[in-house]
Design a protein around this motif. Structure first.
Motif, short mmCIF file in Angstrom:
data_model
loop_
_atom_site.label_atom_id
_atom_site.label_comp_id
_atom_site.label_asym_id
_atom_site.label_seq_id
_atom_site.Cartn_x
_atom_site.Cartn_y
_atom_site.Cartn_z
N ALA A 96 0.82 -1.22 0.00
CA ALA A 96 0.00 0.00 0.00
C ALA A 96 0.85 1.27 0.00
N GLY A 97 2.17 1.11 -0.09
CA GLY A 97 3.06 2.25 -0.21
C GLY A 97 3.79 2.66 1.04
N LEU A 98 3.64 1.89 2.13
CA LEU A 98 4.30 2.28 3.38
C LEU A 98 5.79 1.96 3.35
N VAL A 99 6.56 2.92 3.86
CA VAL A 99 8.00 2.72 3.97
C VAL A 99 8.42 2.55 5.42
N GLY A 100 7.47 2.67 6.36
CA GLY A 100 7.81 2.49 7.76
C GLY A 100 6.60 2.63 8.66
N VAL A 101 6.72 2.06 9.86
CA VAL A 101 5.71 2.22 10.90
C VAL A 101 6.43 2.37 12.24
N CYS A 102 5.76 3.05 13.16
CA CYS A 102 6.21 3.10 14.55
C CYS A 102 5.19 2.34 15.37
N THR A 103 5.61 1.24 16.00
CA THR A 103 4.70 0.41 16.77
C THR A 103 4.87 0.67 18.26
N VAL A 104 3.77 0.49 18.98
CA VAL A 104 3.66 0.99 20.35
C VAL A 104 3.03 -0.08 21.23
N GLY A 105 3.30 -0.02 22.53
CA GLY A 105 2.63 -0.89 23.49
C GLY A 105 1.79 -0.09 24.45
#
Length: 285
Positions: free
Chosen positions: A53-62
């Motif tokens: 879908a075009g994503l180059v990154g994510v920041c994941t969280v808890g």
């Protein structure tokens, strides 16, 4: 009798590149959608869909320490995943000496790019007996602010029905280099105050809901350098799939709505928010 209208099956947004999901919960998303897979397989599957879908990154969280550990683990499992590390305000009572020591270690990890999500939440006080009192949340919030300042990493804030208290604490606490108000959902006057202070507003799928015109106006007036887009998956699924399980590959739906509100092309908006994410998280493009 008319038949109940069935909901369309949620599918990834059409490709829009480059995009960065500034706040997501990969561990919770994997648990909700891929119960028979290993965590590593689940992360790989979600990120394959996201990249399509075009994503180059994510920041994941808890939220609590356990999910925060899994967030940092995900950041080490995939090159396009980074982590934010903190204890959520509704779990502030868990911030004991051991948790503080571990969070300091996590903050020093290069794959941790933000201290969050921390902040204040009055919504659950009195509704959930496990939610700590506001003074307990505030003490934990101030500790996380200090960690953000000491580590030089962005402060990622959760705020639910605590606008006045949050702005008060941020006004008299040490100032982190970057303050991100994640899943921004406050009134327009709060948006204006936050933007005047130089904070970054991150908009999730609720900004696509018909009734939330004020959120779209907040996104419209945000300076180019002070806006991000996120999913907050598996929650806050944007239209047209509201109410279904969210995931990073859906962030393009929100991005296109906000681009239209701002009078930008989707491609221009995507490039802008991705550049912002790289900057605020200290990630090389």
């Amino acid at each position: 009798m008319s038949k109940k209208k069935s909901r369309p099956t949620a599918v990834p947004a059409p490709e829009l590149r480059p995009l960065f999901d500034a706040h997501t919960h990969l561990y919770s998303t994997v648990n909700k959608s891929l119960r028979d897979s290993s965590y590593a397989e689940g992360i790989a599957h979600l990120m394959d869909r996201a990249q399509g879908a075009g994503l180059v990154g994510v920041c994941t969280v808890g939220d609590g320490l356990e999910e925060t550990e899994r967030a940092l683990e995900a950041a080490h499992l995939h090159p396009n995943v980074w982590a934010a590390c903190a204890i959520h305000p509704t779990r502030a009572h868990e911030l004991d000496a051991s948790a503080r020591a571990r969070l300091k270690e996590m903050a020093a990890d290069p794959r941790c790019v933000a201290i969050g999500e921390t902040g204040l939440d009055t919504y659950w006080i009195g509704k959930d007996e496990d939610t700590p009192a506001l003074e307990v949340q505030e003490e934990a919030f101030r500790w996380h602010i200090d960690l953000s300042v000491a580590s030089g990493k962005a402060l990622m804030i959760h705020n639910r029905e605590a606008d006045d208290e949050l702005l008060r604490v941020l006004a008299d606490a040490p100032r982190p280099e970057t303050v991100i108000l994640h899943c921004f959902s406050s009134p327009l006057d709060v948006a204006k105050e936050a933007l005047d202070r130089g904070y970054v507003l991150s908009f999730a799928g609720n900004s696509t809901f018909k009734r939330n015109e004020e959120l779209r106006e907040a996104a419209r007036i945000a300076p180019a350098e002070q806006i991000l887009v996120e999913t907050d998956a598996p929650y806050m699924t944007p239209e047209p799939f509201r109410g279904q399980r969210n995931e990073p590959s859906f962030v393009g739906y929100t991005a296109r709505v906000l681009a239209d509100v701002r009078g930008q092309s989707a491609e221009e908006f995507a490039e802008m928010v991705t550049t912002n994410a790289h900057r605020v998280y200290g990630i090389g493009a």
